[in-house]
Design a protein around this motif. Structure first.
Motif, PDB file in Angstrom:
ATOM      1  N   THR A  48      20.976   2.095   9.494  1.00 51.26           N
ATOM      2  CA  THR A  48      19.818   2.825   8.945  1.00 51.26           C
ATOM      3  C   THR A  48      19.220   3.732  10.018  1.00 51.26           C
ATOM      4  OG1 THR A  48      19.369   0.738   7.806  1.00 51.26           O
ATOM      5  CG2 THR A  48      17.778   2.505   7.488  1.00 51.26           C
ATOM      6  N   ALA A  49      19.149   3.226  11.250  1.00 51.99           N
ATOM      7  CA  ALA A  49      18.567   4.021  12.346  1.00 51.99           C
ATOM      8  C   ALA A  49      19.353   5.322  12.533  1.00 51.99           C
ATOM      9  CB  ALA A  49      18.574   3.206  13.639  1.00 51.99           C
ATOM     10  N   GLN A  50      20.670   5.236  12.411  1.00 54.69           N
ATOM     11  CA  GLN A  50      21.503   6.439  12.563  1.00 54.69           C
ATOM     12  C   GLN A  50      21.266   7.416  11.412  1.00 54.69           C
ATOM     13  OE1 GLN A  50      23.295   7.185  15.245  1.00 54.69           O
ATOM     14  NE2 GLN A  50      22.482   5.281  16.093  1.00 54.69           N
TER      15      GLN A  50
ATOM     16  N   ARG B 163      19.611  11.273  11.637  1.00 51.86           N
ATOM     17  CA  ARG B 163      20.335  12.457  11.187  1.00 51.86           C
ATOM     18  C   ARG B 163      19.695  13.145   9.979  1.00 51.86           C
ATOM     19  NH1 ARG B 163      23.807   9.283  13.824  1.00 51.86           N
ATOM     20  NH2 ARG B 163      25.723  10.142  14.706  1.00 51.86           N
ATOM     21  N   LEU B 164      19.055  12.354   9.072  1.00 48.82           N
ATOM     22  CA  LEU B 164      18.601  12.916   7.790  1.00 48.82           C
ATOM     23  C   LEU B 164      17.094  12.876   7.603  1.00 48.82           C
ATOM     24  CD1 LEU B 164      21.260  11.217   5.471  1.00 48.82           C
ATOM     25  CD2 LEU B 164      21.347  13.515   6.461  1.00 48.82           C
ATOM     26  N   GLY B 165      16.409  12.058   8.425  1.00 53.87           N
ATOM     27  CA  GLY B 165      14.968  11.849   8.228  1.00 53.87           C
ATOM     28  C   GLY B 165      14.738  10.657   7.312  1.00 53.87           C
ATOM     29  N   ALA B 166      13.627   9.936   7.545  1.00 56.26           N
ATOM     30  CA  ALA B 166      13.373   8.679   6.823  1.00 56.26           C
ATOM     31  C   ALA B 166      13.253   8.888   5.313  1.00 56.26           C
ATOM     32  CB  ALA B 166      12.107   8.022   7.365  1.00 56.26           C
TER      33      ALA B 166
ATOM     34  N   ALA C  52      14.881  10.677   3.388  1.00 60.38           N
ATOM     35  CA  ALA C  52      16.180  10.876   2.720  1.00 60.38           C
ATOM     36  C   ALA C  52      17.019   9.607   2.709  1.00 60.38           C
ATOM     37  CB  ALA C  52      16.947  11.993   3.430  1.00 60.38           C
ATOM     38  N   VAL C  53      16.455   8.508   3.248  1.00 64.26           N
ATOM     39  CA  VAL C  53      17.266   7.293   3.425  1.00 64.26           C
ATOM     40  C   VAL C  53      16.721   6.155   2.559  1.00 64.26           C
ATOM     41  CG1 VAL C  53      18.058   5.579   5.105  1.00 64.26           C
ATOM     42  CG2 VAL C  53      17.884   7.995   5.768  1.00 64.26           C
ATOM     43  N   THR C  54      17.636   5.458   1.896  1.00 67.16           N
ATOM     44  CA  THR C  54      17.322   4.261   1.122  1.00 67.16           C
ATOM     45  C   THR C  54      18.207   3.148   1.650  1.00 67.16           C
ATOM     46  OG1 THR C  54      16.796   5.612  -0.806  1.00 67.16           O
ATOM     47  CG2 THR C  54      17.282   3.302  -1.232  1.00 67.16           C
ATOM     48  N   ALA C  55      17.681   1.925   1.686  1.00 63.60           N
ATOM     49  CA  ALA C  55      18.462   0.800   2.224  1.00 63.60           C
ATOM     50  C   ALA C  55      18.257  -0.414   1.334  1.00 63.60           C
ATOM     51  CB  ALA C  55      18.003   0.495   3.658  1.00 63.60           C
ATOM     52  N   ILE C  56      19.290  -1.256   1.256  1.00 70.44           N
ATOM     53  CA  ILE C  56      19.198  -2.448   0.406  1.00 70.44           C
ATOM     54  C   ILE C  56      19.922  -3.615   1.061  1.00 70.44           C
ATOM     55  CG2 ILE C  56      21.221  -1.710  -0.986  1.00 70.44           C
ATOM     56  CD1 ILE C  56      19.716  -2.996  -3.421  1.00 70.44           C
ATOM     57  N   ASP C  57      19.346  -4.810   0.926  1.00 77.11           N
ATOM     58  CA  ASP C  57      19.964  -6.010   1.512  1.00 77.11           C
ATOM     59  C   ASP C  57      19.382  -7.242   0.802  1.00 77.11           C
ATOM     60  OD1 ASP C  57      21.552  -6.545   4.411  1.00 77.11           O
ATOM     61  OD2 ASP C  57      20.431  -8.280   3.635  1.00 77.11           O
ATOM     62  N   PRO C  58      20.203  -8.296   0.609  1.00 80.10           N
ATOM     63  CA  PRO C  58      19.658  -9.497  -0.046  1.00 80.10           C
ATOM     64  C   PRO C  58      18.884 -10.441   0.872  1.00 80.10           C
ATOM     65  CG  PRO C  58      22.025  -9.736   0.322  1.00 80.10           C
ATOM     66  CD  PRO C  58      21.653  -8.362   0.782  1.00 80.10           C
ATOM     67  N   SER C  59      18.916 -10.201   2.195  1.00 73.68           N
ATOM     68  CA  SER C  59      18.275 -11.144   3.124  1.00 73.68           C
ATOM     69  C   SER C  59      16.782 -10.817   3.275  1.00 73.68           C
ATOM     70  CB  SER C  59      18.982 -11.057   4.493  1.00 73.68           C
ATOM     71  OG  SER C  59      18.134 -11.546   5.504  1.00 73.68           O
ATOM     72  N   ASP C  60      15.918 -11.758   2.891  1.00 66.07           N
ATOM     73  CA  ASP C  60      14.470 -11.511   2.981  1.00 66.07           C
ATOM     74  C   ASP C  60      14.014 -11.178   4.402  1.00 66.07           C
ATOM     75  OD1 ASP C  60      14.174 -11.858   0.281  1.00 66.07           O
ATOM     76  OD2 ASP C  60      13.682 -13.986   0.435  1.00 66.07           O
TER      77      ASP C  60
ATOM     78  N   ILE D 164      13.279  -4.538   8.521  1.00 67.57           N
ATOM     79  CA  ILE D 164      13.599  -3.100   8.441  1.00 67.57           C
ATOM     80  C   ILE D 164      12.413  -2.330   7.863  1.00 67.57           C
ATOM     81  CG2 ILE D 164      14.857  -3.227   6.257  1.00 67.57           C
ATOM     82  CD1 ILE D 164      16.775  -1.205   7.322  1.00 67.57           C
ATOM     83  N   ARG D 165      11.654  -2.974   6.973  1.00 68.07           N
ATOM     84  CA  ARG D 165      10.434  -2.303   6.462  1.00 68.07           C
ATOM     85  C   ARG D 165       9.432  -2.094   7.603  1.00 68.07           C
ATOM     86  NH1 ARG D 165       9.895  -5.407   0.661  1.00 68.07           N
ATOM     87  NH2 ARG D 165      10.988  -3.816  -0.543  1.00 68.07           N
ATOM     88  N   ALA D 166       9.337  -3.081   8.503  1.00 68.23           N
ATOM     89  CA  ALA D 166       8.405  -2.940   9.628  1.00 68.23           C
ATOM     90  C   ALA D 166       8.906  -1.859  10.596  1.00 68.23           C
ATOM     91  CB  ALA D 166       8.265  -4.277  10.345  1.00 68.23           C
ATOM     92  N   ARG D 167      10.230  -1.785  10.746  1.00 61.74           N
ATOM     93  CA  ARG D 167      10.807  -0.827  11.713  1.00 61.74           C
ATOM     94  C   ARG D 167      10.751   0.606  11.186  1.00 61.74           C
ATOM     95  NH1 ARG D 167      17.071  -1.333  13.914  1.00 61.74           N
ATOM     96  NH2 ARG D 167      17.014   0.468  15.317  1.00 61.74           N
ATOM     97  N   PHE D 168      11.002   0.762   9.868  1.00 60.93           N
ATOM     98  CA  PHE D 168      11.027   2.112   9.269  1.00 60.93           C
ATOM     99  C   PHE D 168      10.140   2.130   8.018  1.00 60.93           C
ATOM    100  CE2 PHE D 168      15.350   1.614  11.128  1.00 60.93           C
ATOM    101  CZ  PHE D 168      15.253   2.590  12.107  1.00 60.93           C
ATOM    102  N   PRO D 169       8.806   2.202   8.185  1.00 60.44           N
ATOM    103  CA  PRO D 169       7.917   2.105   7.016  1.00 60.44           C
ATOM    104  C   PRO D 169       8.167   3.204   5.983  1.00 60.44           C
ATOM    105  CG  PRO D 169       6.672   2.079   9.091  1.00 60.44           C
ATOM    106  CD  PRO D 169       8.093   2.358   9.455  1.00 60.44           C
ATOM    107  N   GLU D 170       8.758   4.327   6.403  1.00 60.33           N
ATOM    108  CA  GLU D 170       8.951   5.418   5.437  1.00 60.33           C
ATOM    109  C   GLU D 170      10.283   5.354   4.698  1.00 60.33           C
ATOM    110  OE1 GLU D 170       8.154   8.799   7.870  1.00 60.33           O
ATOM    111  OE2 GLU D 170       6.157   7.965   8.244  1.00 60.33           O
ATOM    112  N   VAL D 171      11.138   4.419   5.093  1.00 60.91           N
ATOM    113  CA  VAL D 171      12.413   4.277   4.386  1.00 60.91           C
ATOM    114  C   VAL D 171      12.178   3.416   3.139  1.00 60.91           C
ATOM    115  CG1 VAL D 171      14.722   3.227   4.535  1.00 60.91           C
ATOM    116  CG2 VAL D 171      13.841   4.604   6.435  1.00 60.91           C
ATOM    117  N   ASP D 172      12.811   3.804   2.035  1.00 62.97           N
ATOM    118  CA  ASP D 172      12.739   3.017   0.785  1.00 62.97           C
ATOM    119  C   ASP D 172      13.707   1.840   0.937  1.00 62.97           C
ATOM    120  OD1 ASP D 172      12.791   2.007  -1.756  1.00 62.97           O
ATOM    121  OD2 ASP D 172      13.570   3.838  -2.703  1.00 62.97           O
ATOM    122  N   VAL D 173      13.161   0.647   1.161  1.00 61.50           N
ATOM    123  CA  VAL D 173      14.005  -0.544   1.389  1.00 61.50           C
ATOM    124  C   VAL D 173      13.840  -1.484   0.201  1.00 61.50           C
ATOM    125  CG1 VAL D 173      14.537  -2.469   2.915  1.00 61.50           C
ATOM    126  CG2 VAL D 173      13.622  -0.348   3.886  1.00 61.50           C
TER     127      VAL D 173
END
Ligand SMILES: C[S@@+](CC[C@H](N)C(=O)[O-])C[C@H]1O[C@@H](n2cnc3c(N)ncnc32)[C@H](O)[C@@H]1O
Length: 252
Positions: free
Chosen positions: A48-50, A54-57, A59-67, A73-82
């Motif tokens: 996600t950091a990469q 490259r694209l700006g937060a 433009a990035v969406t991330a998904i994972d089943p681990s709470d 990752i929400r704390a690290r990248f508050p503007e990314v849709d996680v």
């Protein structure tokens, strides 16, 4: 569930390999500003950091089943849709992204073909779907010495060699079964330096992934046998571990 661990434990165990891998994997995707990207099985955010760089937060969406990983990752990248969730049921409309990437995830999917089909569905036609999995079957992955020592001690232990995508050519077969087009297999290699044996061994005791789960269910005596065997198999410190991953780039 072997990824119900802290982001810090993951960073110490696997992040030291997956972060440099993410640099190479992101390069392979040839993304451009304006592209929208999905990181499937994002973990604590190495890839996600990469993508953000490259694209700006936005433009990035991330998904994972681990709470714990979703929280980290929400704390690290508050503007990314996680989102919490799995590849096999992506909560996005068709054609939402220009690229969908899964770094070190296909082998943990319950149904890898439907996970890849979902990645293709949410990617616009002609967009990129890419995945990579460590070469666990060929002994080129970062955990090869560990599993070799385990099998010396316990030949019936399952290891990770039989997981989806872990043998040469299998990722491409899965992509074909998922209906992806223009499938291009390749491989990537990273090198990680360890200054002491303890620096290499301690992260295995943190319970991360199948290797961590294997160590945590051992009693102290068996754990000592395993640690001693690993030390015998590794070169004297400081040493470097080369880790290779099978990769595939394909089109939705
Ligand atoms: C080895 S980690 C890789 C994390 C990250 N992509 C990286 O490269 O560091 C595997 C990740 O896959 C996630 N995962 C497991 N099953 C999954 C599934 N069915 N769909 C999506 N992600 C899954 C785990 O929670 C974990 O975060």
């Amino acid at each position: 569930m072997t990824f119900n661990v802290t982001a810090d434990a993951y960073a110490r165990f696997m992040g030291r390999y997956s972060e440099p891998l993410a640099v190479q994997f992101a390069e392979l995707a040839h993304m451009r500003p304006g592209h929208r990207a999905l990181d499937v099985g994002c973990g604590p955010g190495g890839l996600t950091a990469q993508l953000v760089e490259r694209l700006g937060a936005d433009a990035v969406t991330a998904i994972d089943p681990s709470d714990p990983f979703v929280a980290a990752i929400r704390a690290r990248f508050p503007e990314v849709d996680v989102r919490p969730g799995v590849a096999e049921h992506l909560p996005f409309p068709d054609d939402s992204f220009d690229l969908a990437l899964a770094q070190l995830v296909v082998h943990f999917m319950t149904d890898p073909v439907s996970g890849l089909q979902e990645m293709a569905r949410v990617t616009r036609p002609g967009g990129l779907v890419a995945a990579c999995v460590w070469d666990h079957a060929g002994g080129g992955g970062p955990l090869a010495t560990f599993w070799r020592a385990v099998h010396d001690m316990d030949p019936r232990a399952r290891g990770e060699a039989e997981l989806a995508g872990a043998r040469e050519g299998h990722l491409a077969e899965l992509c074909e079964a998922a209906g992806l087009k223009h499938i291009e297999p390749t491989s990537l290699t990273v090198k990680v330096r360890f200054t002491t044996f303890a620096d290499w061994w301690e992260p295995f005791t943190l319970g991360v992934g199948p290797a961590g789960a294997y160590v945590t269910q051992l009693d102290e005596a068996r754990r000592d046998v395993l640690r001693t065997r690993c030390a015998q198999l590794l070169p004297p410190a400081p040493f470097e571990v080369a880790a290779s991953a099978w990769c595939v780039r394909a089109r939705a």
